[in-house]
Design a protein around this motif. Structure first.
Motif, PDB file in Angstrom:
ATOM      1  N   ILE A  12       0.838  -1.205   0.000  1.00  0.00           N
ATOM      2  CA  ILE A  12       0.000   0.000   0.000  1.00  0.00           C
ATOM      3  C   ILE A  12       0.873   1.255   0.000  1.00  0.00           C
ATOM      4  O   ILE A  12       0.652   2.188  -0.784  1.00  0.00           O
ATOM      5  CB  ILE A  12      -0.946  -0.030   1.216  1.00  0.00           C
ATOM      6  CG1 ILE A  12      -1.889  -1.238   1.149  1.00  0.00           C
ATOM      7  CG2 ILE A  12      -1.749   1.270   1.294  1.00  0.00           C
ATOM      8  CD1 ILE A  12      -2.718  -1.425   2.400  1.00  0.00           C
ATOM      9  N   LEU A  13       1.880   1.278   0.870  1.00  0.00           N
ATOM     10  CA  LEU A  13       2.762   2.444   0.938  1.00  0.00           C
ATOM     11  C   LEU A  13       3.530   2.634  -0.360  1.00  0.00           C
ATOM     12  O   LEU A  13       3.724   3.774  -0.825  1.00  0.00           O
ATOM     13  CB  LEU A  13       3.738   2.278   2.107  1.00  0.00           C
ATOM     14  CG  LEU A  13       3.154   2.425   3.512  1.00  0.00           C
ATOM     15  CD1 LEU A  13       4.179   2.024   4.554  1.00  0.00           C
ATOM     16  CD2 LEU A  13       2.691   3.851   3.758  1.00  0.00           C
ATOM     17  N   HIS A  14       3.971   1.533  -0.949  1.00  0.00           N
ATOM     18  CA  HIS A  14       4.743   1.635  -2.179  1.00  0.00           C
ATOM     19  C   HIS A  14       3.883   2.187  -3.313  1.00  0.00           C
ATOM     20  O   HIS A  14       4.351   2.989  -4.134  1.00  0.00           O
ATOM     21  CB  HIS A  14       5.294   0.263  -2.559  1.00  0.00           C
ATOM     22  CG  HIS A  14       6.636   0.326  -3.225  1.00  0.00           C
ATOM     23  ND1 HIS A  14       6.854   1.023  -4.393  1.00  0.00           N
ATOM     24  CD2 HIS A  14       7.838  -0.195  -2.881  1.00  0.00           C
ATOM     25  CE1 HIS A  14       8.118   0.912  -4.740  1.00  0.00           C
ATOM     26  NE2 HIS A  14       8.746   0.176  -3.841  1.00  0.00           N
ATOM     27  N   LEU A  15       2.628   1.779  -3.366  1.00  0.00           N
ATOM     28  CA  LEU A  15       1.745   2.263  -4.433  1.00  0.00           C
ATOM     29  C   LEU A  15       1.373   3.727  -4.218  1.00  0.00           C
ATOM     30  O   LEU A  15       1.259   4.490  -5.182  1.00  0.00           O
ATOM     31  CB  LEU A  15       0.503   1.386  -4.510  1.00  0.00           C
ATOM     32  CG  LEU A  15       0.745   0.036  -5.181  1.00  0.00           C
ATOM     33  CD1 LEU A  15      -0.412  -0.915  -4.909  1.00  0.00           C
ATOM     34  CD2 LEU A  15       0.940   0.196  -6.675  1.00  0.00           C
ATOM     35  N   ILE A  16       1.174   4.138  -2.962  1.00  0.00           N
ATOM     36  CA  ILE A  16       0.915   5.555  -2.695  1.00  0.00           C
ATOM     37  C   ILE A  16       2.111   6.388  -3.127  1.00  0.00           C
ATOM     38  O   ILE A  16       1.971   7.439  -3.773  1.00  0.00           O
ATOM     39  CB  ILE A  16       0.598   5.772  -1.204  1.00  0.00           C
ATOM     40  CG1 ILE A  16      -0.740   5.113  -0.837  1.00  0.00           C
ATOM     41  CG2 ILE A  16       0.547   7.254  -0.870  1.00  0.00           C
ATOM     42  CD1 ILE A  16      -1.078   5.210   0.638  1.00  0.00           C
ATOM     43  N   PHE A  17       3.309   5.906  -2.784  1.00  0.00           N
ATOM     44  CA  PHE A  17       4.522   6.628  -3.166  1.00  0.00           C
ATOM     45  C   PHE A  17       4.714   6.640  -4.682  1.00  0.00           C
ATOM     46  O   PHE A  17       5.050   7.680  -5.267  1.00  0.00           O
ATOM     47  CB  PHE A  17       5.732   5.986  -2.484  1.00  0.00           C
ATOM     48  CG  PHE A  17       7.052   6.570  -2.908  1.00  0.00           C
ATOM     49  CD1 PHE A  17       7.498   7.764  -2.371  1.00  0.00           C
ATOM     50  CD2 PHE A  17       7.845   5.933  -3.849  1.00  0.00           C
ATOM     51  CE1 PHE A  17       8.713   8.308  -2.755  1.00  0.00           C
ATOM     52  CE2 PHE A  17       9.056   6.466  -4.254  1.00  0.00           C
ATOM     53  CZ  PHE A  17       9.487   7.663  -3.697  1.00  0.00           C
ATOM     54  N   SER A  18       4.473   5.497  -5.343  1.00  0.00           N
ATOM     55  CA  SER A  18       4.681   5.419  -6.790  1.00  0.00           C
ATOM     56  C   SER A  18       3.681   6.290  -7.538  1.00  0.00           C
ATOM     57  O   SER A  18       4.039   7.000  -8.492  1.00  0.00           O
ATOM     58  CB  SER A  18       4.577   3.965  -7.252  1.00  0.00           C
ATOM     59  OG  SER A  18       5.552   3.159  -6.621  1.00  0.00           O
ATOM     60  N   ALA A  19       2.397   6.229  -7.133  1.00  0.00           N
ATOM     61  CA  ALA A  19       1.384   7.042  -7.810  1.00  0.00           C
ATOM     62  C   ALA A  19       1.636   8.525  -7.605  1.00  0.00           C
ATOM     63  O   ALA A  19       1.429   9.340  -8.519  1.00  0.00           O
ATOM     64  CB  ALA A  19      -0.009   6.662  -7.313  1.00  0.00           C
ATOM     65  N   THR A  20       2.098   8.893  -6.414  1.00  0.00           N
ATOM     66  CA  THR A  20       2.390  10.300  -6.154  1.00  0.00           C
ATOM     67  C   THR A  20       3.630  10.760  -6.902  1.00  0.00           C
ATOM     68  O   THR A  20       3.706  11.904  -7.371  1.00  0.00           O
ATOM     69  CB  THR A  20       2.571  10.529  -4.642  1.00  0.00           C
ATOM     70  OG1 THR A  20       1.433  10.019  -3.947  1.00  0.00           O
ATOM     71  CG2 THR A  20       2.712  12.001  -4.331  1.00  0.00           C
ATOM     72  N   SER A  21       4.621   9.861  -7.033  1.00  0.00           N
ATOM     73  CA  SER A  21       5.871  10.236  -7.691  1.00  0.00           C
ATOM     74  C   SER A  21       5.696  10.500  -9.187  1.00  0.00           C
ATOM     75  O   SER A  21       6.423  11.322  -9.756  1.00  0.00           O
ATOM     76  CB  SER A  21       6.927   9.143  -7.481  1.00  0.00           C
ATOM     77  OG  SER A  21       7.210   8.976  -6.116  1.00  0.00           O
TER      78      SER A  21
END
Length: 802
Positions: free
Chosen positions: A436-445
């Motif tokens: 979940i954290l990785h996808l939030i970070f990836s989508a935001t990046s």
């Protein structure tokens, strides 16, 4: 970096002309001076490549090119013309949108037998038995009666005719809302190839507006990709509207649940949704999921997919982060209760308004969930509660206790696993949270920085007291180059004058623009109001994400400078290394110890909200990168500490006893047995350096100030209180504090209040008490002492730039 081509597609990267022509002047007689400088969306001939897989967690997915082409540029969804159809002529140009929609490919969505397969799921049988709604071994009719509230959700399908009509209507509707919808074409070929190979695709985006749910299916339909089943967190009451949405693949909340949280508290709903996801993936369908950056809502769907892969029900799933950027976020923030009247009111407002702003969508490179989880590269064994990381530092000043990774278990509460046949271990649950954290970070990046975001950041963090237009134009060009150097895509291009005028036009309701008759340049000042500051702060978040490493390092430097200033030392500096003489109080001739600066940066990393740093990177590595980033951008100068023995004198080094390390350590290095090279840092003296340092410090000031104000206000409330009520009272307290001070309104948003409360819970300042009515919060006995609360306030406020 990708090469930029000057073809017909990339011409859409400049500002939309209809908006420029129809937009009135900011004020009569106020015109921005014409400048010849041009703002390019790339450095030279190269555009930043965004949306690539993580090289640490998923290197195999990163190595799969899948026919990617990094020179395709962007395409505007709203510019449908006759060249995109099989026909030509005067009449075709009038109905080309309908002809184009009728020619797009729609994939089938069979629903035959889905209800029976869901009913036969072991999860559903267990949930029905646990709730005594159906006896074990009962007939199918009894189970169907118990599942009748969920049957419309299970029978959600994609009708070809209705989907084409809805997509045509959305193209017409969005044409009256946005000036353009730019889609990055670089990874679309990879999605086409993955779809042809039979890969199961799940699109994940960060929730910003209700429009997000509609944009992703529209983009995929436009490019003849499989339209996904979209998980919608809204509660739609109207039966006709629910029926239409369920015919285009929208999975709604059950009618009995007012909110998404209430629905997830039902064990039977959890079981049915897990079984439904399993059936959709078995049918080869794609799924679209939105995750809340603030609370992690929506992440339970990713946990269900992870659990199905672990059980072997699904072989593998490819996750596709999607970054959606708005010039102006539509005023349709997610509401939990939507009726037919509110829909008509919203549509009427849309059609009566003129197009404002643009949208930029980046579909990132897909990566394998199985590879990320089973490779062991994403380490979660070092995750610790926040109170174990920071309380020894706060209360006892033990700096060595801050090493580790913060555990954010609240992103995936244990109640979401109530329907599982066997509750997963802590490591498995942490792995789902890491996804979940990785996808939030990836989508935001992979979100592009829009011109309004860039302008909001400059006005809020650098020119709070006002700035002339000429200086603002210079800073826009500077900040654009800094973003491009950090491999961040920008959602604009064209002449500098047009970019500045376009941004100020969209932000005009939140600005004060004035000009003296003797001056040619107008003065631009942000409105000192709550609504204006919150809007600018929300728009500036994308820039903060791009500079998060520098911002964390700058706050740590500011904390050390404040400590030096408060110690009363003016001629020398106390630290682990010898200080140097300070030439004056206004100069930053200060030596900063590397170990202490790293410790301060590491401690601040643990206070960041989710989504700012990837979970696969350790906090210590992030802290070191933050300090290195300050060196690269010219704020700090690295200096070596003088030694008694020169580094190059290997003979004297070997006089001492040898030290050995195990050779089977995968992280072993020949330099591990050597002493770490001590160094120190000094702040550069050029005039622009303090401005850059303070600009970075202000990016995190809103979050840190909300934590300080929340800590001060703990003794104002009668505890215990329900969590929702406590967050509401904290939000009211933040607003009252900002109104009294008549400044710092960016610290009193609902998101800031929610994040502050959650941080204090993780720190152990607030204790959660589970009762029948819900979760209640109370101050822990340790922090009922005013002395400990003051220590906590001093620890947070040291990073706060004032």
């Amino acid at each position: 970096m990708e090469q930029e081509k000057n073809d017909g597609i990339n011409k859409d990267t400049v500002l939309p002309l209809p908006i420029q022509q129809n937009r009135p002047a900011l004020s009569c007689g106020l015109k921005i001076r014409k400048m010849m400088k041009t703002v390019l969306p790339c450095l030279g001939k190269f555009r930043p490549v965004v949306g690539q897989c993580c090289h640490q967690c998923t290197p195999d997915s990163l190595s799969k090119k899948l026919g990617q082409n990094y020179s395709l540029g962007f395409h505007n969804l709203l510019s449908v013309n006759e060249t995109q159809t099989r026909y030509r002529g005067w009449l075709v140009r009038r109905v080309c949108c309908a002809l184009f929609v009728s020619g797009c490919k729609v994939y089938g969505s069979p629903v035959s037998g889905r209800v029976e397969r869901v009913c036969q799921s072991n999860r559903v049988k267990k949930a029905l038995t646990a709730e005594h709604k159906a006896p074990e071994g009962g007939d199918g009719h009894g189970q169907l009666d118990c599942l009748s509230p969920f049957l419309p959700l299970i029978n959600t399908c994609i009708s070809s005719g209705i989907l084409r009509f809805v997509c045509w209507a959305m193209l017409k509707m969005f044409a009256s809302v946005f000036g353009s919808i730019q889609v990055n074409l670089n990874h679309l070929s990879a999605l086409h190839r993955a779809s042809q190979e039979g890969s199961l695709l799940v699109y994940v985006y960060v929730r910003q507006s209700a429009v997000d749910c509609a944009l992703i299916p529209l983009v995929l339909f436009y490019h003849s990709l499989r339209v996904p089943y979209t998980v919608c967190p809204l509660q739609i009451k109207n039966a006709s509207l629910r029926s239409i949405l369920q015919k285009v693949g929208v999975v709604l909340l059950p009618p009995s649940a007012p909110t998404e949280e209430d629905a997830e508290m039902d064990t039977l709903y959890q079981s049915v949704m897990t079984a439904l996801v399993r059936e959709l993936l078995h049918e080869g369908q794609a799924i679209s999921i939105g995750v809340s950056e603030r609370s992690g809502l929506g992440g339970q769907w990713l946990a269900r997919i992870r659990q199905l892969i672990k059980e072997g029900s699904v072989p593998d799933v490819s996750l596709v982060p999607v970054g959606i950027s708005y010039d102006c976020v539509p005023k349709t923030y997610i509401q939990v209760d939507v009726g037919l009247k509110s829909i008509f009111q919203w549509l009427w407002c849309l059609f009566c308004s003129r197009p404002e702003g643009s949208v930029r969508i980046h579909l990132a490179q897909p990566f394998s969930v199985k590879e990320m989880c089973e490779s062991g590269r994403c380490r979660v064994d070092e995750w610790l509660p926040l109170q174990d990381l920071l309380l020894p530092v706060i209360l006892n000043n033990r700096a060595g206790s801050a090493f580790g990774q913060r555990r954010m278990s609240w992103l995936l509460p244990s109640s979401y696993y109530a329907s599982e046949l066997e509750e997963p271990s802590r490591s498995e649950r942490n792995l789902s949270i890491a996804i979940i954290l990785h996808l939030i970070f990836s989508a935001t990046s992979c979100m592009a920085v829009m011109p309004t975001s860039l302008m909001s950041s400059l006005l809020l963090y650098k020119h709070r007291k006002g700035v002339s237009t000429s200086v603002l134009c210079r800073d826009v060009a500077w900040l654009t180059e800094e973003l491009l150097f950090r491999n961040k895509d920008v959602g604009f291009g064209g002449s500098l004058t047009e970019v500045v005028h376009y941004s100020l036009s969209l932000l005009a309701p939140h600005l004060i623009i004035a000009a003296a008759p003797s001056k040619k340049d107008p003065l631009i000042v942000p409105c000192p109001s709550l609504a204006a500051t919150l809007h600018l702060s929300y728009m500036a978040k994308t820039v903060t994400h791009a500079f998060i490493s520098e911002a964390v390092g700058a706050c740590a430097v500011s904390a050390m400078l404040c400590e030096v200033a408060h110690s009363g030392v003016s001629s020398s500096v106390r630290s682990d290394v010898e200080g140097v003489e300070v030439k004056g109080d206004t100069e930053f001739d200060v030596v900063l110890c590397q170990s202490e600066l790293t410790a301060r940066t590491l401690q601040l990393c643990h206070l960041l909200p989710p989504g700012f740093m990837p979970p696969c990177q350790s906090s210590q590595s992030f802290a070191l990168d933050a300090i290195d980033s300050l060196v690269r951008c010219g704020i700090l100068i690295q200096e070596e500490v003088p030694r008694d023995v020169p580094i190059c004198d290997f003979w004297k080094k070997q006089e001492g006893p040898l030290t050995w390390t195990t050779s089977d350590d995968p992280y072993h290095s020949d330099s591990d047995c050597e002493e770490p090279d001590l160094c120190s840092y000094k702040i550069r003296q050029p005039s622009h350096c303090p401005e850059m340092l303070f600009f970075l410090c202000r990016m995190l000031a809103g979050h840190l100030r909300a934590l300080c104000w929340t800590t001060i206000g703990l003794d104002l409330f009668e505890m215990p209180l329900a969590e929702a009520e406590f967050v509401a009272q904290i939000h009211s307290h933040l607003c009252d504090t900002a109104n009294k001070k008549k400044q710092h309104y960016e610290s009193c948003s609902e998101e800031a209040a929610h994040t502050a409360v959650r941080t204090l819970i993780d720190l152990g300042v607030l204790l959660e008490e589970w009762q029948k009515e819900g979760v209640f919060l109370a101050v822990s006995p340790l922090f009922q002492l005013s002395e400990n609360r003051q220590k906590l306030h001093r620890f947070i406020s040291q990073y706060l730039y004032n």
